[in-house]
Scaffold this active site. Sequence first.
Site: not given
Length: 336
Positions: A244-245
Amino acid sequence: MTNPPADDFREIMGLIQSFRPAKILMVATDLLMFDHLEEFRTADEIAAEVKADSRAVGIILNGLAALQLVDKEGERFRNGRLVSRYLVRGKDEYRGAIVRHMHHTWWGWADLEETVRRGHADMARSERWVDRVNADEDWVREFIWGMHAIARDLAPRVAAMVDLSGVKSLLDLGGGPATYAIAFAQANPAIQATVFDLPQPITIARENIRRNGLAKRVNTMAGNFLKDDIGSGYDFIWISQILHSHTEEQCRLIIDKAVKALNPGGQMVIQDFFLNDDRVSPLEAAMFSVHMLAVTPGGRAYTHREVAAMMESAGLNPPEHKITSPQTSILIGRKK
């Protein structure tokens, strides 16, 4: 003559005002107020302990009492059950690190309007985690121990959900505090695990591994998984809360590299705040996607189908999707 506010407008006001309890709790945690509230104390006494203004501390304590987080008798205050259990340093179940980490990301939400205009978070301040080789040590410790605070309850449950039979060599990629590697090693005594992460998180991983008496079975490897060799010959690769990052291109790189490191027939399991196809559920995943917009250069929450497609494209069989908590789920794929 104006009409009185409609009752349903109160729902909007409730959303607008919902930052207030969060900020009060984060400030109290950062100031270590709860460390000094295990017994009834006055605002003046707490102000002296935390080196803050007595009047301001009294207002914060009354706010915490209104939120039923601390108890109040006369003009004295004491920790309520939840903050006593989770936000007092030195206690076994202390989780204050994740509260402090969330407070450290407040800037991103304050700057969200400008982020939406330019399309990404402020590059000078954003959570470019893999670039933080020389990051502030206190920031790193709060972040990594914060990840442990989130994962420590879930990890044993996940270990019971995945097939660890026959697994001898396991890689926890971007494993941070080694919470999952430890849980997997505890679930299967035959496992030899390796935690791969940047040098500063690896220091914390080693602390956690020693605390759990697993130094002979859980090893560490320091590096940048976007650039460095991650080893090979693994029966099982675990990737939790990493994608997600990162941008979609980086996600593909991470998955491709991990598949190459797997033995034939080996498993890759990816856990994240996966969105459903509608991209609005689960709610936490949708909100977390905005959080990634606010604090990273190009991260977001991905749908589980998007990531499953990346896994198949990299050479895994069609992954199985399993819910691990109301907020998280896993994709399980096996190398052809």
